[in-house]
Design a protein around this motif. Sequence first.
Motif, PDB file in Angstrom:
ATOM      1  N   LEU A   6       3.545   5.266   7.149  1.00  0.00           N
ATOM      2  CA  LEU A   6       4.008   4.227   6.244  1.00  0.00           C
ATOM      3  C   LEU A   6       2.918   3.916   5.222  1.00  0.00           C
ATOM      4  CD1 LEU A   6       5.622   1.706   8.761  1.00  0.00           C
ATOM      5  CD2 LEU A   6       6.637   3.730   7.695  1.00  0.00           C
ATOM      6  N   SER A   7       3.343   3.622   4.013  1.00  0.00           N
ATOM      7  CA  SER A   7       2.396   3.233   2.972  1.00  0.00           C
ATOM      8  C   SER A   7       2.829   1.921   2.353  1.00  0.00           C
ATOM      9  CB  SER A   7       2.326   4.301   1.887  1.00  0.00           C
ATOM     10  OG  SER A   7       1.768   5.492   2.394  1.00  0.00           O
ATOM     11  N   CYS A   8       1.864   1.167   1.898  1.00  0.00           N
ATOM     12  CA  CYS A   8       2.124  -0.103   1.232  1.00  0.00           C
ATOM     13  C   CYS A   8       1.244  -0.158  -0.009  1.00  0.00           C
ATOM     14  CB  CYS A   8       1.793  -1.255   2.169  1.00  0.00           C
ATOM     15  SG  CYS A   8       1.832  -2.888   1.404  1.00  0.00           S
ATOM     16  N   VAL A   9       1.893  -0.259  -1.152  1.00  0.00           N
ATOM     17  CA  VAL A   9       1.154  -0.387  -2.400  1.00  0.00           C
ATOM     18  C   VAL A   9       1.103  -1.860  -2.766  1.00  0.00           C
ATOM     19  CG1 VAL A   9       1.038   0.244  -4.822  1.00  0.00           C
ATOM     20  CG2 VAL A   9       1.883   1.896  -3.154  1.00  0.00           C
ATOM     21  N   ALA A  10      -0.111  -2.360  -2.902  1.00  0.00           N
ATOM     22  CA  ALA A  10      -0.308  -3.771  -3.229  1.00  0.00           C
ATOM     23  C   ALA A  10      -0.615  -3.920  -4.710  1.00  0.00           C
ATOM     24  CB  ALA A  10      -1.461  -4.342  -2.404  1.00  0.00           C
ATOM     25  N   SER A  11      -0.065  -4.952  -5.314  1.00  0.00           N
ATOM     26  CA  SER A  11      -0.332  -5.197  -6.722  1.00  0.00           C
ATOM     27  C   SER A  11      -1.800  -5.566  -6.916  1.00  0.00           C
ATOM     28  CB  SER A  11       0.574  -6.298  -7.257  1.00  0.00           C
ATOM     29  OG  SER A  11       0.366  -7.501  -6.533  1.00  0.00           O
ATOM     30  N   ALA A  12      -2.237  -5.448  -8.149  1.00  0.00           N
ATOM     31  CA  ALA A  12      -3.642  -5.699  -8.449  1.00  0.00           C
ATOM     32  C   ALA A  12      -4.064  -7.124  -8.123  1.00  0.00           C
ATOM     33  CB  ALA A  12      -3.904  -5.399  -9.918  1.00  0.00           C
ATOM     34  N   SER A  13      -3.130  -8.036  -8.038  1.00  0.00           N
ATOM     35  CA  SER A  13      -3.456  -9.423  -7.720  1.00  0.00           C
ATOM     36  C   SER A  13      -3.842  -9.608  -6.253  1.00  0.00           C
ATOM     37  CB  SER A  13      -2.283 -10.339  -8.079  1.00  0.00           C
ATOM     38  OG  SER A  13      -1.099  -9.881  -7.469  1.00  0.00           O
ATOM     39  N   ILE A  14      -3.584  -8.578  -5.433  1.00  0.00           N
ATOM     40  CA  ILE A  14      -4.014  -8.596  -4.031  1.00  0.00           C
ATOM     41  C   ILE A  14      -5.420  -8.021  -3.995  1.00  0.00           C
ATOM     42  CG2 ILE A  14      -3.629  -7.686  -1.728  1.00  0.00           C
ATOM     43  CD1 ILE A  14      -1.551  -9.685  -2.443  1.00  0.00           C
ATOM     44  N   SER A  15      -6.375  -8.863  -3.675  1.00  0.00           N
ATOM     45  CA  SER A  15      -7.759  -8.421  -3.676  1.00  0.00           C
ATOM     46  C   SER A  15      -8.010  -7.394  -2.572  1.00  0.00           C
ATOM     47  CB  SER A  15      -8.689  -9.612  -3.466  1.00  0.00           C
ATOM     48  OG  SER A  15     -10.011  -9.192  -3.229  1.00  0.00           O
ATOM     49  N   SER A  16      -8.866  -6.434  -2.874  1.00  0.00           N
ATOM     50  CA  SER A  16      -9.226  -5.427  -1.863  1.00  0.00           C
ATOM     51  C   SER A  16     -10.036  -6.047  -0.725  1.00  0.00           C
ATOM     52  CB  SER A  16     -10.001  -4.286  -2.510  1.00  0.00           C
ATOM     53  OG  SER A  16     -11.182  -4.779  -3.107  1.00  0.00           O
ATOM     54  N   SER A  17     -10.441  -7.300  -0.889  1.00  0.00           N
ATOM     55  CA  SER A  17     -11.167  -7.970   0.185  1.00  0.00           C
ATOM     56  C   SER A  17     -10.242  -8.662   1.177  1.00  0.00           C
ATOM     57  CB  SER A  17     -12.133  -8.999  -0.408  1.00  0.00           C
ATOM     58  OG  SER A  17     -11.421 -10.074  -0.994  1.00  0.00           O
TER      59      SER A  17
ATOM     60  N   ASN B 202      -5.601   0.402  -3.723  1.00  0.00           N
ATOM     61  CA  ASN B 202      -4.926  -0.745  -3.119  1.00  0.00           C
ATOM     62  C   ASN B 202      -3.690  -0.326  -2.322  1.00  0.00           C
ATOM     63  OD1 ASN B 202      -5.870  -3.307  -2.892  1.00  0.00           O
ATOM     64  ND2 ASN B 202      -4.645  -4.174  -4.537  1.00  0.00           N
ATOM     65  N   ILE B 203      -3.894   0.718  -1.510  1.00  0.00           N
ATOM     66  CA  ILE B 203      -2.828   1.231  -0.651  1.00  0.00           C
ATOM     67  C   ILE B 203      -3.250   1.049   0.800  1.00  0.00           C
ATOM     68  CG2 ILE B 203      -1.541   3.270   0.074  1.00  0.00           C
ATOM     69  CD1 ILE B 203      -1.804   4.326  -2.769  1.00  0.00           C
ATOM     70  N   ILE B 204      -2.349   0.517   1.584  1.00  0.00           N
ATOM     71  CA  ILE B 204      -2.596   0.333   3.013  1.00  0.00           C
ATOM     72  C   ILE B 204      -1.607   1.235   3.740  1.00  0.00           C
ATOM     73  CG2 ILE B 204      -2.668  -1.276   4.934  1.00  0.00           C
ATOM     74  CD1 ILE B 204      -2.839  -2.496   1.345  1.00  0.00           C
ATOM     75  N   SER B 205      -2.115   2.015   4.673  1.00  0.00           N
ATOM     76  CA  SER B 205      -1.271   2.975   5.375  1.00  0.00           C
ATOM     77  C   SER B 205      -1.232   2.674   6.868  1.00  0.00           C
ATOM     78  CB  SER B 205      -1.789   4.397   5.162  1.00  0.00           C
ATOM     79  OG  SER B 205      -1.775   4.730   3.793  1.00  0.00           O
ATOM     80  N   LEU B 206      -0.149   3.094   7.480  1.00  0.00           N
ATOM     81  CA  LEU B 206      -0.019   3.017   8.930  1.00  0.00           C
ATOM     82  C   LEU B 206       0.465   4.371   9.414  1.00  0.00           C
ATOM     83  CD1 LEU B 206      -0.218   1.064  11.386  1.00  0.00           C
ATOM     84  CD2 LEU B 206       2.264   0.806  11.195  1.00  0.00           C
TER      85      LEU B 206
END
Length: 126
Positions: free
Chosen positions: A20-31, A76-80
């Motif tokens: 699974l992948s999740c693309v987060a908008s730039a407003s979601i900080s990488s922190s 800014n992609i989070i994967s599972l």
Amino acid sequence: HVQLVESGGGSVQDGGSLRLSCVASASISSSYCMGWFRRLPGQEREGVAAIAGDGRTDYADSVKGRFTISRDGAKNIISLQMYSLKPEDTGVYFCAAERNPSRLCRGGLLVSNFDYWGQGTQVTVS
């Protein structure tokens, strides 16, 4: 504009794998702490895995050793990555972000800790 968009769900056989992948908008900080949750049929949403801004991870006991959460900070992609899937993993999987600039997760894989949510992607294991 805050946006989380999941993809990668689908149908697999018992013992199969999905990513699974999740693309987060730039407003979601990488922190920010990012997490994956799921809602199994007839159940409440539950935490699956989380990854802090500093890279530390946390997993639900039910998925330890089978699922791996990761993040690409630059994109800014989070994967599972899910291996050895079981029929009891069937459900809707959600990506979520915790508005916490400390680079840590508040802990406990709690739904209430997370502030932003994606629409979800269906995972079916049969």
